[in-house]
Design a protein around this motif. Structure first.
Motif, PDB file in Angstrom:
ATOM      1  N   GLN A 104       0.822  -1.210   0.000  1.00 39.45           N
ATOM      2  CA  GLN A 104       0.000   0.000   0.000  1.00 39.45           C
ATOM      3  C   GLN A 104       0.858   1.263   0.000  1.00 39.45           C
ATOM      4  O   GLN A 104       0.533   2.242  -0.668  1.00 39.45           O
ATOM      5  CB  GLN A 104      -0.944  -0.007   1.199  1.00 39.45           C
ATOM      6  N   VAL A 105       1.965   1.237   0.730  1.00 43.13           N
ATOM      7  CA  VAL A 105       2.871   2.388   0.723  1.00 43.13           C
ATOM      8  C   VAL A 105       3.420   2.606  -0.676  1.00 43.13           C
ATOM      9  O   VAL A 105       3.465   3.735  -1.176  1.00 43.13           O
ATOM     10  CB  VAL A 105       4.015   2.193   1.751  1.00 43.13           C
ATOM     11  N   ARG A 106       3.813   1.516  -1.340  1.00 43.20           N
ATOM     12  CA  ARG A 106       4.342   1.659  -2.699  1.00 43.20           C
ATOM     13  C   ARG A 106       3.263   2.130  -3.683  1.00 43.20           C
ATOM     14  O   ARG A 106       3.536   2.881  -4.611  1.00 43.20           O
ATOM     15  CB  ARG A 106       4.933   0.339  -3.176  1.00 43.20           C
ATOM     16  N   ALA A 107       2.038   1.672  -3.476  1.00 45.82           N
ATOM     17  CA  ALA A 107       0.953   2.044  -4.392  1.00 45.82           C
ATOM     18  C   ALA A 107       0.461   3.469  -4.168  1.00 45.82           C
ATOM     19  O   ALA A 107       0.108   4.162  -5.121  1.00 45.82           O
ATOM     20  CB  ALA A 107      -0.222   1.069  -4.233  1.00 45.82           C
ATOM     21  N   LEU A 108       0.430   3.905  -2.912  1.00 48.20           N
ATOM     22  CA  LEU A 108      -0.193   5.190  -2.578  1.00 48.20           C
ATOM     23  C   LEU A 108       0.788   6.293  -2.226  1.00 48.20           C
ATOM     24  O   LEU A 108       0.469   7.470  -2.355  1.00 48.20           O
ATOM     25  CB  LEU A 108      -1.161   5.001  -1.393  1.00 48.20           C
ATOM     26  N   GLY A 109       1.969   5.936  -1.743  1.00 49.94           N
ATOM     27  CA  GLY A 109       2.911   6.931  -1.250  1.00 49.94           C
ATOM     28  C   GLY A 109       3.642   7.653  -2.354  1.00 49.94           C
ATOM     29  O   GLY A 109       4.064   7.039  -3.334  1.00 49.94           O
ATOM     30  N   GLN A 110       3.781   8.956  -2.169  1.00 48.33           N
ATOM     31  CA  GLN A 110       4.527   9.800  -3.103  1.00 48.33           C
ATOM     32  C   GLN A 110       5.565  10.595  -2.323  1.00 48.33           C
ATOM     33  O   GLN A 110       5.395  10.851  -1.134  1.00 48.33           O
ATOM     34  CB  GLN A 110       3.573  10.780  -3.814  1.00 48.33           C
ATOM     35  N   MET A 111       6.618  11.023  -3.001  1.00 50.97           N
ATOM     36  CA  MET A 111       7.610  11.861  -2.350  1.00 50.97           C
ATOM     37  C   MET A 111       6.902  13.062  -1.712  1.00 50.97           C
ATOM     38  O   MET A 111       6.043  13.677  -2.339  1.00 50.97           O
ATOM     39  CB  MET A 111       8.657  12.353  -3.357  1.00 50.97           C
ATOM     40  N   GLY A 112       7.230  13.359  -0.479  1.00 48.70           N
ATOM     41  CA  GLY A 112       6.589  14.460   0.235  1.00 48.70           C
ATOM     42  C   GLY A 112       5.494  14.006   1.182  1.00 48.70           C
ATOM     43  O   GLY A 112       5.053  14.764   2.039  1.00 48.70           O
ATOM     44  N   ASP A 113       5.042  12.761   1.032  1.00 47.12           N
ATOM     45  CA  ASP A 113       4.052  12.220   1.961  1.00 47.12           C
ATOM     46  C   ASP A 113       4.749  11.799   3.255  1.00 47.12           C
ATOM     47  O   ASP A 113       5.978  11.717   3.326  1.00 47.12           O
ATOM     48  CB  ASP A 113       3.348  10.992   1.361  1.00 47.12           C
ATOM     49  N   VAL A 114       3.944  11.517   4.264  1.00 45.58           N
ATOM     50  CA  VAL A 114       4.450  11.078   5.560  1.00 45.58           C
ATOM     51  C   VAL A 114       3.807   9.739   5.901  1.00 45.58           C
ATOM     52  O   VAL A 114       2.613   9.545   5.686  1.00 45.58           O
ATOM     53  CB  VAL A 114       4.116  12.113   6.659  1.00 45.58           C
ATOM     54  N   LEU A 115       4.605   8.819   6.434  1.00 48.69           N
ATOM     55  CA  LEU A 115       4.081   7.562   6.955  1.00 48.69           C
ATOM     56  C   LEU A 115       4.170   7.611   8.475  1.00 48.69           C
ATOM     57  O   LEU A 115       5.263   7.719   9.033  1.00 48.69           O
ATOM     58  CB  LEU A 115       4.876   6.360   6.427  1.00 48.69           C
ATOM     59  N   LEU A 116       3.026   7.559   9.129  1.00 46.77           N
ATOM     60  CA  LEU A 116       2.946   7.507  10.593  1.00 46.77           C
ATOM     61  C   LEU A 116       2.768   6.051  10.990  1.00 46.77           C
ATOM     62  O   LEU A 116       1.794   5.408  10.598  1.00 46.77           O
ATOM     63  CB  LEU A 116       1.770   8.348  11.085  1.00 46.77           C
ATOM     64  N   MET A 117       3.704   5.524  11.777  1.00 48.37           N
ATOM     65  CA  MET A 117       3.672   4.117  12.188  1.00 48.37           C
ATOM     66  C   MET A 117       3.534   4.038  13.702  1.00 48.37           C
ATOM     67  O   MET A 117       4.203   4.778  14.427  1.00 48.37           O
ATOM     68  CB  MET A 117       4.958   3.412  11.757  1.00 48.37           C
ATOM     69  N   ALA A 130       7.027  -2.098   5.602  1.00 48.37           N
ATOM     70  CA  ALA A 130       6.400  -0.813   5.280  1.00 48.37           C
ATOM     71  C   ALA A 130       7.408   0.328   5.416  1.00 48.37           C
ATOM     72  O   ALA A 130       7.431   1.257   4.595  1.00 48.37           O
ATOM     73  CB  ALA A 130       5.186  -0.572   6.171  1.00 48.37           C
ATOM     74  N   LEU A 131       8.245   0.261   6.442  1.00 50.52           N
ATOM     75  CA  LEU A 131       9.286   1.278   6.628  1.00 50.52           C
ATOM     76  C   LEU A 131      10.242   1.298   5.450  1.00 50.52           C
ATOM     77  O   LEU A 131      10.581   2.363   4.922  1.00 50.52           O
ATOM     78  CB  LEU A 131      10.043   1.000   7.933  1.00 50.52           C
ATOM     79  N   GLU A 132      10.669   0.117   5.017  1.00 47.55           N
ATOM     80  CA  GLU A 132      11.556   0.047   3.854  1.00 47.55           C
ATOM     81  C   GLU A 132      10.879   0.606   2.607  1.00 47.55           C
ATOM     82  O   GLU A 132      11.503   1.330   1.819  1.00 47.55           O
ATOM     83  CB  GLU A 132      12.002  -1.396   3.634  1.00 47.55           C
ATOM     84  N   ALA A 133       9.608   0.282   2.426  1.00 49.87           N
ATOM     85  CA  ALA A 133       8.865   0.802   1.268  1.00 49.87           C
ATOM     86  C   ALA A 133       8.762   2.318   1.335  1.00 49.87           C
ATOM     87  O   ALA A 133       8.877   3.014   0.311  1.00 49.87           O
ATOM     88  CB  ALA A 133       7.478   0.172   1.209  1.00 49.87           C
ATOM     89  N   ALA A 134       8.537   2.851   2.537  1.00 48.72           N
ATOM     90  CA  ALA A 134       8.456   4.310   2.696  1.00 48.72           C
ATOM     91  C   ALA A 134       9.770   4.973   2.315  1.00 48.72           C
ATOM     92  O   ALA A 134       9.780   6.002   1.616  1.00 48.72           O
ATOM     93  CB  ALA A 134       8.074   4.655   4.136  1.00 48.72           C
ATOM     94  N   HIS A 135      10.872   4.398   2.719  1.00 45.86           N
ATOM     95  CA  HIS A 135      12.172   4.961   2.363  1.00 45.86           C
ATOM     96  C   HIS A 135      12.434   4.838   0.864  1.00 45.86           C
ATOM     97  O   HIS A 135      12.992   5.758   0.258  1.00 45.86           O
ATOM     98  CB  HIS A 135      13.278   4.302   3.185  1.00 45.86           C
ATOM     99  N   GLU A 136      12.007   3.742   0.264  1.00 48.93           N
ATOM    100  CA  GLU A 136      12.146   3.592  -1.197  1.00 48.93           C
ATOM    101  C   GLU A 136      11.396   4.697  -1.930  1.00 48.93           C
ATOM    102  O   GLU A 136      11.856   5.203  -2.956  1.00 48.93           O
ATOM    103  CB  GLU A 136      11.577   2.241  -1.656  1.00 48.93           C
ATOM    104  N   ARG A 137      10.217   5.045  -1.422  1.00 53.65           N
ATOM    105  CA  ARG A 137       9.357   6.050  -2.070  1.00 53.65           C
ATOM    106  C   ARG A 137       9.663   7.469  -1.596  1.00 53.65           C
ATOM    107  O   ARG A 137       8.954   8.406  -1.953  1.00 53.65           O
ATOM    108  CB  ARG A 137       7.887   5.727  -1.813  1.00 53.65           C
ATOM    109  N   GLU A 138      10.686   7.633  -0.752  1.00 54.54           N
ATOM    110  CA  GLU A 138      11.106   8.933  -0.223  1.00 54.54           C
ATOM    111  C   GLU A 138      10.048   9.587   0.665  1.00 54.54           C
ATOM    112  O   GLU A 138       9.830  10.800   0.617  1.00 54.54           O
ATOM    113  CB  GLU A 138      11.506   9.884  -1.367  1.00 54.54           C
TER     114      GLU A 138
END
Length: 197
Positions: A104-117, A130-138
């Motif tokens: 879901q992070v890879r599908a929905l996340g864009q550079m500039g977004d924030v992931l709250l875990m 999910a953390l790794e995916a968030a870092h991949e997507r910046e």
């Protein structure tokens, strides 16, 4: 005896909140600033957790969209979910444990977004992915954990924010997580709308 046990829960919760207030103020303020920058820059907040923490993530997303204590425009936030259809579809194609959050992070996340875990222990494989995916997507990551933060805290980048509740008992940590999210919502409103009279 039962009444004393109940009273002790209140005392322990109040003691922890008092102790944590000073230690957590700076990282919470940094998290507020990160979310405000994200939202005002056209981004969105993705929130996730497992078990009871999933419910807290949903609560945060709902407060962003519906409002906290003041009337304001909706803020772009979404709680990620490990729904049955996604999990069963994934198990069809992969022998690995479900990575629903990461997908879901890879599908929905864009550079500039924030992931709250949200995680008490900080060691759940689904959240690590999910953390790794968030870092991949910046995406910037805001991590709410218990005392040590576990493996998740170790994998944060300098630009990420760690809010580690100084306690190990899950009930106490989750209570403070809820308070932290209320602080985030209030801080976001104050930054966007100004201080209330």
């Amino acid at each position: 005896m039962l009444e004393q046990r109940i009273q002790q829960h209140f005392i322990d919760a109040a003691d922890l909140q008092f102790q944590a207030a000073q230690a957590l103020a700076a990282p919470i303020a940094a998290a507020v600033q990160a979310i405000v920058a994200c939202i005002t820059g056209g981004g969105k907040v993705l929130a996730c957790g497992l078990g009871a923490s999933a419910a807290v993530a949903q609560q945060f997303a709902a407060l962003c969209v519906a409002g906290f204590e003041r009337e304001r425009p909706e803020l772009a936030a979404l709680a990620l979910g490990a729904d049955a259809s996604l999990l069963s579809a994934e198990s069809t194609f992969a022998a690995q444990p479900p990575a629903a959050f990461a997908r879901q992070v890879r599908a929905l996340g864009q550079m500039g977004d924030v992931l709250l875990m949200l995680s008490v222990a900080g060691d759940e494989p689904a959240l690590l992915e999910a953390l790794e995916a968030a870092h991949e997507r910046e995406l910037m990551v805001l991590l709410l954990t218990g005392r040590s933060g576990g493996t998740l805290a170790q994998r944060l980048r300098e630009t990420d924010v760690l809010v580690a509740v100084p306690h190990d008992r899950p009930a106490r940590v989750r209570e403070v997580h809820t308070l932290v999210l209320h602080c985030l919502c209030d801080g976001i409103d104050a930054q966007l709308l100004g201080e209330e009279e």
